[in-house]
Design a protein around this motif. Sequence first.
Motif: not given
Length: 311
Positions: A77-82, A84-90, A94-100
């Motif tokens: 999660e690096d780079g410009p603010r937008e 970083r937000r997109a990477v955090a959402a991705f 991925q974490g939700r899919i893995r848990r599912f």
Amino acid sequence: MQVSFQLEGGTWVNFDMAMVRAATLWSPHAVLSTLVMMVAVLVFGTWATGWVGLPLATFATAADRLGRDVNAPRLPEDGPREVRRAVAAFNEMQGRIRRFVEDRTQMLAAISHDLRSPITRLRLRTELLPEGEGRDKMLRDLDEMEAMVASSLDFARGEAVDEITETIDLAATLEAICDNAADMGLAAEFEWERRLVCACRPAAIKRALANLVENAARYGQQAKVRAHANDQAIEVVIEDSGPGIPEAELDKVFGPFYRVEGSRNRKTGGIGLGLTVARGIIRAHGGDILLQNRPEGGLRVTVTLPQEGTP
């Protein structure tokens, strides 16, 4: 230009003026300036395009990797603010899919495991009943239930295994699969062409291809296997001489426990998870399976495994 005129007192005034010529378009100075500006614009445009497109390329690579491996590492999660937000959402997605996937696999394994105890009790009680046609039918149903539970448990265990991707010779694997099928009394042969370097999870791919080859040899009279590299993928083709599958059911057979009438049914030993397991493994590698009825009779199974840098 020279200008002269006489004043009232008889004195002459003289002017000398040089006319500057405008530079032509093809003068050395103009050409050099144009080249410098073009190079500067090209360099800046390339840098700006890469700076803007890099996050999109990163997301595309991550999405493709996620389709192959749900346990892939998180994006930094690096780079410009937008960005970083997109990477955090991705990463969160991925974490939700893995848990599912993990929850579903654990639930399936738990249900399959817990069903064994009541089935065993039913078998013991049924065996105590007087001999007769009703008792025999109940025992056959229990055998079928046990086979389904065992297949479901194997399926859950197979999905839960976190196998490392390795480079293997897929041609040697296919030859070994056909040899094992022949040892079981099944008609299976592999047309060897050349070595096929394949990056995959070896045990999972072997299980998927073995299911397909044994299915063709057992229910389609024989299995003829060939493989070749095509562009950026390896293609494995398995053909049999059986009755084929009705066109309307070519996609339905991939459903869990689904079987068609005729030679491909549960009475001949099939539980209905072989194709489900095989397609799940192949798609986890980014590939797919295509079923087609051959014009001359029989079924053709085409397995595509994408590869990077396939010769």
